[in-house]
Design a protein around this motif. Structure first.
Motif, PDB file in Angstrom:
ATOM      1  N   ARG A  49      -6.228   3.182   3.829  1.00 45.38           N
ATOM      2  CA  ARG A  49      -4.910   3.634   3.376  1.00 45.38           C
ATOM      3  C   ARG A  49      -4.629   5.059   3.841  1.00 45.38           C
ATOM      4  NH1 ARG A  49      -2.897   1.131  -2.098  1.00 45.38           N
ATOM      5  NH2 ARG A  49      -3.793  -0.949  -1.962  1.00 45.38           N
ATOM      6  N   LYS A  50      -5.639   5.906   3.764  1.00 45.59           N
ATOM      7  CA  LYS A  50      -5.472   7.292   4.213  1.00 45.59           C
ATOM      8  C   LYS A  50      -5.167   7.318   5.711  1.00 45.59           C
ATOM      9  CE  LYS A  50      -7.408  11.828   3.939  1.00 45.59           C
ATOM     10  NZ  LYS A  50      -8.490  12.681   3.604  1.00 45.59           N
ATOM     11  N   ALA A  51      -5.840   6.474   6.488  1.00 49.77           N
ATOM     12  CA  ALA A  51      -5.596   6.404   7.928  1.00 49.77           C
ATOM     13  C   ALA A  51      -4.169   5.955   8.228  1.00 49.77           C
ATOM     14  CB  ALA A  51      -6.603   5.449   8.584  1.00 49.77           C
ATOM     15  N   ARG A  52      -3.571   5.197   7.311  1.00 46.03           N
ATOM     16  CA  ARG A  52      -2.179   4.761   7.471  1.00 46.03           C
ATOM     17  C   ARG A  52      -1.189   5.793   6.936  1.00 46.03           C
ATOM     18  NH1 ARG A  52      -4.224  -0.450   5.426  1.00 46.03           N
ATOM     19  NH2 ARG A  52      -3.239   0.091   3.456  1.00 46.03           N
TER      20      ARG A  52
END
Length: 161
Positions: A49-52
């Motif tokens: 999620r953080k990467a998105r």
């Protein structure tokens, strides 16, 4: 002839829809026992999620973590001590909380961690968390019969739904 909708009922429906829209989302990694990978899966979900582009923080972890879990922690801001007020002030998009069934220390605002999570959800903060089946209150008698051991902490099944 059509019946006019009741204005009070329409208002209640609109208010309920608005509350649901503002409320954070809850995702639970449920396991049958300790060590099956719930914490790793939760952190990996947070990493993705953080990467998105989502704003993800870690607020609570198990006291001892395997090496692969420690490796994932490098990706996150950690809010130490699971302070609900600090999390609410920070207001991340997603908060990772390991061990949903833990009880809070005496003198805390809420007796149980799941009640703290409810506060975060009401504040519009989504939570990803972990729990073992033995801590689901309504499942405890069956799990105790299989394991031969009782646990003290519990989370009501209604909260998980």
């Amino acid at each position: 002839m059509s019946v006019r909708p009741n204005p009070e009922e329409l208002l209640r429906q609109v208010e309920a829809a608005e509350r649901a829209e503002r409320r954070g989302k809850l995702k639970v990694f449920l396991g049958y026992a300790s060590g099956v990978g719930k914490s790793f899966r939760m952190l990996d979900e947070g990493r993705r999620r953080k990467a998105r582009g989502q704003d993800v923080v870690v607020a609570a972890l198990q006291p001892e973590a395997p090496a692969e879990v420690e490796g994932l922690l490098r990706h996150f801001e950690i809010i130490p001590g699971f302070h609900v007020a600090a999390i609410r002030r920070r207001h991340p998009g997603v908060c990772l909380i390991d061990g949903l069934a833990y009880d809070n220390p005496p003198g805390s605002k809420n007796a149980h961690r799941w009640q703290d999570v409810e506060e975060l959800l009401e504040a519009g903060i989504s939570v990803i968390t972990t729990i073992n089946l033995q801590y689901v209150a309504e499942k405890q008698p069956q799990v105790e019969a299989i394991r031969g051991r009782a646990v003290r902490e519990s989370v009501p099944e209604s909260f998980l739904h």
